[in-house]
Design a protein around this motif. Structure first.
Motif, PDB file in Angstrom:
ATOM      1  N   GLY A  11       0.820  -1.196   0.000  1.00  0.00           N
ATOM      2  CA  GLY A  11       0.000   0.000   0.000  1.00  0.00           C
ATOM      3  C   GLY A  11       0.857   1.250   0.000  1.00  0.00           C
ATOM      4  N   PRO A  12       0.243   2.403  -0.206  1.00  0.00           N
ATOM      5  CA  PRO A  12       0.974   3.664  -0.276  1.00  0.00           C
ATOM      6  C   PRO A  12       1.436   4.158   1.091  1.00  0.00           C
ATOM      7  CG  PRO A  12      -1.374   4.069  -0.392  1.00  0.00           C
ATOM      8  CD  PRO A  12      -1.208   2.582  -0.429  1.00  0.00           C
ATOM      9  N   ALA A  13       2.267   5.182   1.068  1.00  0.00           N
ATOM     10  CA  ALA A  13       2.805   5.770   2.297  1.00  0.00           C
ATOM     11  C   ALA A  13       1.682   6.290   3.182  1.00  0.00           C
ATOM     12  CB  ALA A  13       3.763   6.917   1.957  1.00  0.00           C
ATOM     13  N   GLY A  14       1.786   6.021   4.473  1.00  0.00           N
ATOM     14  CA  GLY A  14       0.822   6.554   5.425  1.00  0.00           C
ATOM     15  C   GLY A  14      -0.483   5.800   5.526  1.00  0.00           C
ATOM     16  N   ALA A  15      -0.561   4.625   4.882  1.00  0.00           N
ATOM     17  CA  ALA A  15      -1.809   3.856   4.927  1.00  0.00           C
ATOM     18  C   ALA A  15      -1.964   3.090   6.233  1.00  0.00           C
ATOM     19  CB  ALA A  15      -1.881   2.886   3.749  1.00  0.00           C
ATOM     20  N   GLY A  16      -0.885   3.035   7.025  1.00  0.00           N
ATOM     21  CA  GLY A  16      -0.947   2.328   8.304  1.00  0.00           C
ATOM     22  C   GLY A  16      -0.397   0.921   8.240  1.00  0.00           C
ATOM     23  N   LYS A  17       0.362   0.636   7.195  1.00  0.00           N
ATOM     24  CA  LYS A  17       0.878  -0.725   6.998  1.00  0.00           C
ATOM     25  C   LYS A  17       1.702  -1.215   8.190  1.00  0.00           C
ATOM     26  CE  LYS A  17       3.128   0.155   3.215  1.00  0.00           C
ATOM     27  NZ  LYS A  17       2.837   1.608   3.174  1.00  0.00           N
ATOM     28  N   SER A  18       2.649  -0.410   8.628  1.00  0.00           N
ATOM     29  CA  SER A  18       3.536  -0.836   9.714  1.00  0.00           C
ATOM     30  C   SER A  18       2.771  -1.058  11.009  1.00  0.00           C
ATOM     31  CB  SER A  18       4.647   0.205   9.941  1.00  0.00           C
ATOM     32  OG  SER A  18       5.467   0.307   8.798  1.00  0.00           O
ATOM     33  N   THR A  19       1.892  -0.128  11.339  1.00  0.00           N
ATOM     34  CA  THR A  19       1.104  -0.241  12.574  1.00  0.00           C
ATOM     35  C   THR A  19       0.248  -1.502  12.570  1.00  0.00           C
ATOM     36  OG1 THR A  19       1.020   2.164  12.817  1.00  0.00           O
ATOM     37  CG2 THR A  19      -0.643   0.878  14.001  1.00  0.00           C
ATOM     38  N   ILE A  20      -0.438  -1.719  11.452  1.00  0.00           N
ATOM     39  CA  ILE A  20      -1.336  -2.868  11.348  1.00  0.00           C
ATOM     40  C   ILE A  20      -0.548  -4.166  11.284  1.00  0.00           C
ATOM     41  CG2 ILE A  20      -3.093  -3.982   9.927  1.00  0.00           C
ATOM     42  CD1 ILE A  20      -3.969  -1.413  11.447  1.00  0.00           C
ATOM     43  N   LYS A 144      -2.685 -11.847   0.584  1.00  0.00           N
ATOM     44  CA  LYS A 144      -2.200 -10.550   0.111  1.00  0.00           C
ATOM     45  C   LYS A 144      -3.251  -9.478   0.403  1.00  0.00           C
ATOM     46  CE  LYS A 144       0.387 -12.617  -3.745  1.00  0.00           C
ATOM     47  NZ  LYS A 144       0.565 -12.618  -5.221  1.00  0.00           N
ATOM     48  N   ILE A 145      -2.792  -8.428   1.073  1.00  0.00           N
ATOM     49  CA  ILE A 145      -3.671  -7.322   1.425  1.00  0.00           C
ATOM     50  C   ILE A 145      -3.126  -6.051   0.778  1.00  0.00           C
ATOM     51  CG2 ILE A 145      -4.610  -5.908   3.297  1.00  0.00           C
ATOM     52  CD1 ILE A 145      -5.586  -8.780   3.405  1.00  0.00           C
ATOM     53  N   PHE A 146      -4.021  -5.259   0.186  1.00  0.00           N
ATOM     54  CA  PHE A 146      -3.622  -3.936  -0.303  1.00  0.00           C
ATOM     55  C   PHE A 146      -4.304  -2.920   0.594  1.00  0.00           C
ATOM     56  CE2 PHE A 146      -3.478  -0.156  -2.942  1.00  0.00           C
ATOM     57  CZ  PHE A 146      -2.208  -0.235  -3.504  1.00  0.00           C
ATOM     58  N   LEU A 147      -3.501  -2.323   1.460  1.00  0.00           N
ATOM     59  CA  LEU A 147      -4.007  -1.392   2.473  1.00  0.00           C
ATOM     60  C   LEU A 147      -3.883   0.035   1.954  1.00  0.00           C
ATOM     61  CD1 LEU A 147      -5.005  -1.971   5.416  1.00  0.00           C
ATOM     62  CD2 LEU A 147      -2.774  -1.169   6.184  1.00  0.00           C
ATOM     63  N   ASP A 203      -9.635  -0.447   2.500  1.00  0.00           N
ATOM     64  CA  ASP A 203      -9.549   1.010   2.613  1.00  0.00           C
ATOM     65  C   ASP A 203      -9.792   1.397   4.064  1.00  0.00           C
ATOM     66  OD1 ASP A 203     -10.020   3.813   2.617  1.00  0.00           O
ATOM     67  OD2 ASP A 203     -10.602   3.734   0.509  1.00  0.00           O
ATOM     68  N   THR A 204      -8.779   1.974   4.689  1.00  0.00           N
ATOM     69  CA  THR A 204      -8.846   2.261   6.117  1.00  0.00           C
ATOM     70  C   THR A 204      -9.265   3.698   6.427  1.00  0.00           C
ATOM     71  OG1 THR A 204      -6.542   3.008   6.344  1.00  0.00           O
ATOM     72  CG2 THR A 204      -6.949   0.631   6.405  1.00  0.00           C
ATOM     73  N   SER A 205      -9.691   4.438   5.416  1.00  0.00           N
ATOM     74  CA  SER A 205      -9.997   5.861   5.606  1.00  0.00           C
ATOM     75  C   SER A 205     -10.955   6.104   6.762  1.00  0.00           C
ATOM     76  CB  SER A 205     -10.585   6.450   4.319  1.00  0.00           C
ATOM     77  OG  SER A 205      -9.664   6.377   3.256  1.00  0.00           O
ATOM     78  N   ASP A 206     -11.969   5.244   6.876  1.00  0.00           N
ATOM     79  CA  ASP A 206     -12.994   5.432   7.908  1.00  0.00           C
ATOM     80  C   ASP A 206     -12.937   4.356   8.987  1.00  0.00           C
ATOM     81  OD1 ASP A 206     -14.120   7.704   6.588  1.00  0.00           O
ATOM     82  OD2 ASP A 206     -15.103   6.347   5.183  1.00  0.00           O
ATOM     83  N   MET A 207     -11.766   3.734   9.143  1.00  0.00           N
ATOM     84  CA  MET A 207     -11.612   2.674  10.143  1.00  0.00           C
ATOM     85  C   MET A 207     -10.599   3.071  11.213  1.00  0.00           C
ATOM     86  SD  MET A 207     -11.261  -0.832   7.913  1.00  0.00           S
ATOM     87  CE  MET A 207     -12.407  -1.336   6.640  1.00  0.00           C
ATOM     88  N   ASP A 208     -10.845   2.596  12.439  1.00  0.00           N
ATOM     89  CA  ASP A 208      -9.810   2.730  13.449  1.00  0.00           C
ATOM     90  C   ASP A 208      -8.931   1.477  13.395  1.00  0.00           C
ATOM     91  OD1 ASP A 208     -11.202   0.663  14.745  1.00  0.00           O
ATOM     92  OD2 ASP A 208     -12.160   2.022  16.168  1.00  0.00           O
ATOM     93  N   ILE A 209      -7.850   1.487  14.157  1.00  0.00           N
ATOM     94  CA  ILE A 209      -6.880   0.391  14.092  1.00  0.00           C
ATOM     95  C   ILE A 209      -7.522  -0.950  14.407  1.00  0.00           C
ATOM     96  CG2 ILE A 209      -4.818  -0.577  15.175  1.00  0.00           C
ATOM     97  CD1 ILE A 209      -3.780   2.280  15.507  1.00  0.00           C
ATOM     98  N   GLU A 210      -8.335  -0.995  15.446  1.00  0.00           N
ATOM     99  CA  GLU A 210      -8.945  -2.256  15.860  1.00  0.00           C
ATOM    100  C   GLU A 210      -9.842  -2.829  14.767  1.00  0.00           C
ATOM    101  OE1 GLU A 210      -9.369  -5.535  18.020  1.00  0.00           O
ATOM    102  OE2 GLU A 210      -8.083  -3.840  18.553  1.00  0.00           O
TER     103      GLU A 210
END
Length: 226
Positions: A11-20, A144-147, A203-210
């Motif tokens: 996924g692109p920069a800032g999508a939350g890949k590392s955190t998730i 495979k996930i595209f975040l 698409d995590t735009s409207d999702m929290d981490i959990e």
């Protein structure tokens, strides 16, 4: 040898890949491999030598002098070791992030690091995140996930993250940098950022981490014993 499982998160920069990815790895008992940190380490090494990330001759000249190691602390946090030095914190800034995007476009860099990344997946259950994991590094990954997320959301997240670390950050500038990074990552001739045909888009735009973690766990659970 027992079968190992691999989960690719692109996924692109800032999508939350590392955190998730880090959270999933902890919950599932997998190794987390932050490939972006590996390329940041290369960029940081070249930066210390005064070599521009666009200077292919310079990168070719010094790449063999770089030794990269990955270590994990007791909390499972990945540490990047550059020629014997822990540079985990040194590589975490926007300047190195932009330079990592440029240096990762060189075939010589990707070739040097490709086997290193694949070797980890051969011997451990891994969650690996990056730009080309599902398309190039682990094309046969079990999941495979595209975040992704909107540019505005990604910029806000990155700005908040930097401020929380005590760094100065302007939302408008971070947004410009992310847009530039997106362009660089999707237009580079070698292993550009793109969604693998067998990836599941989240698409995590409207999702929290959990919510994101639980969504991906459901996807993983359909393909891998958890």
């Amino acid at each position: 040898m027992a079968k190992t499982y691999s989960i690719a998160i692109d996924g692109p920069a800032g999508a939350g890949k590392s955190t998730i990815a880090r959270r999933l790895a902890k919950d599932l008992g997998y190794y987390y491999v932050d490939t972006g940190a590996i390329y940041r380490t290369v960029a940081y090494f070249m930066d210390l030598l005064g070599v521009s990330p666009k200077d292919l001759d310079g990168v070719n000249r010094y790449i063999d002098e770089l030794t990269i190691g990955i270590e994990y602390d007791e909390d499972g946090v990945q540490h990047m070791i550059m020629n014997g030095m822990d540079v985990t914190q040194d590589i975490r800034n926007q300047d190195i992030s932009q330079k990592a995007s440029l240096v990762s476009a060189h075939a010589v860099v990707r070739d040097v690091l490709l086997d290193m990344q694949r070797d980890v997946a051969k011997t451990h259950n891994v969650i690996m995140d990056g730009r080309d994991i599902g398309t190039v590094v682990l094309p046969k990954a079990d999941v495979k996930i595209f975040l992704t997320a909107s540019v505005d959301v990604r910029a806000k997240r990155r700005t908040d993250e930097l401020i929380a670390k005590g760094q100065k950050a302007e939302l408008s500038q971070i947004k410009k940098e992310i847009e530039l990074r997106d362009y660089q990552d999707t237009h580079r001739p070698i292993a550009p950022l793109k969604m693998a045909r067998d990836s599941v888009k989240v698409d995590t735009s409207d999702m929290d981490i959990e919510t994101v973690v639980q969504t991906i766990k459901q996807i993983v659970g359909k393909k891998i014993p958890v």
